[in-house]
Scaffold this active site. Structure first.
Site, PDB file in Angstrom:
ATOM      1  CB  SER A 113      67.135  57.375 -36.909  1.00 26.81           C
ATOM      2  OG  SER A 113      66.528  58.992 -36.728  1.00 26.81           O
ATOM      3  CE1 TYR A 132      65.170  56.816 -31.696  1.00 31.07           C
ATOM      4  CE2 TYR A 132      65.876  58.540 -32.925  1.00 31.07           C
ATOM      5  CZ  TYR A 132      65.522  56.896 -32.817  1.00 31.07           C
ATOM      6  OH  TYR A 132      64.697  56.803 -33.731  1.00 31.07           O
TER       7      TYR A 132
END
Length: 251
Positions: free
Chosen positions: A140, A153
């Site tokens: 990400s 996350y």
């Protein structure tokens, strides 16, 4: 080039995973689809086979630590080898540190990071035996910078970036390349979980304002870069973290 390559895609029944599976097949690969949604997995496999490529759907929950060995064994029995692994499976739970329970933290680390490690561990032996292979981790842009309200996350994806670098160095002599893609917000079902707001259009407009290119990414734009990293065209790339983020990490 991906003609005839055997590719495993985890988290293949939704979002970036399904888009990547279709992109790989379009470029000539045969695909092992790993996911929990049996209906969607069977449909996607049928779509790939209708296009002239081979597909195998394996129902699996990567929270099950025995799943990777089973997936690899079935893939080898069906196709005879494994050329590419796409570690795409992941979950998102929002929250700051003071809002995140131990169970939530453990689940995100286990699925986002642990499953990528276990899947990679399972494919190393057959790839080493062939002296070639490619692993692409879906990280990400939050692996490259901080963000508010999603601490577990973000940490899991940053750790995946380091996992990518370390595996790349450890296995370069085995002919195995390991790279990661770092996408920004992408128009997938996970996007609906990431931000609260008054509907999808509101979310897309809010996110677009944070991205220099003025919009969120499309699944096909992410899938194309994953396919490139998996292919022989990226033959001199290993240990790379590739942002596909509309300029976000350049800010």
């Amino acid at each position: 080039m991906l003609n005839g390559k055997i590719c495993i895609v985890t988290g293949a029944t939704s979002g970036i995973g399904s888009g990547t599976a279709l992109e790989l097949a379009q470029r000539g690969a045969d695909v092992v689809l790993v996911g929990r949604n049996v209906t969607r997995g069977a449909s996607l496999a049928a779509e790939i086979e209708a296009s002239g490529r081979r597909a195998l759907f394996i129902e699996a929950d990567l929270a099950d630590r025995s799943a990777p060995d089973r997936i690899v064994e079935k893939s080898l029995r069906h196709f005879g080898r494994i050329d590419v692994l796409i570690n795409n499976a992941g979950v998102l739970i929002n929250g700051r540190v003071d809002e995140t329970s131990d169970d939530e933290w453990d689940r995100i680390m286990d699925i986002n990071l642990g499953s990528a490690m276990r899947m990679s561990r399972a494919v190393i032996a057959p790839m080493r035996g062939a002296n070639k292979g490619a692993i692409v981790n879906v990280a990400s842009d939050w692996a490259l910078m901080g963000a508010r309200g999603a601490v577990a996350y973000c940490v899991s994806k940053a750790a995946m970036a380091q996992l990518t670098r370390c595996m790349a160095l450890d296995h370069v002599a085995d002919g195995i390349r390991v790279n990661a893609i770092c996408p920004t917000d992408t128009d997938t079902p996970m996007l609906d979980l990431a931000y609260e707001g008054d509907g999808r259009d509101w979310k897309l407009e809010k996110l677009a304002a944070t991205i220099p290119m003025g919009r969120v990414a499309r699944v096909d734009e992410i899938a194309k870069v994953i396919a490139f990293l998996a292919s022989d065209d990226a033959g001199f790339m290993t240990g790379a973290l590739v942002p596909v983020d509309g300029g976000t990490s350049a800010q």
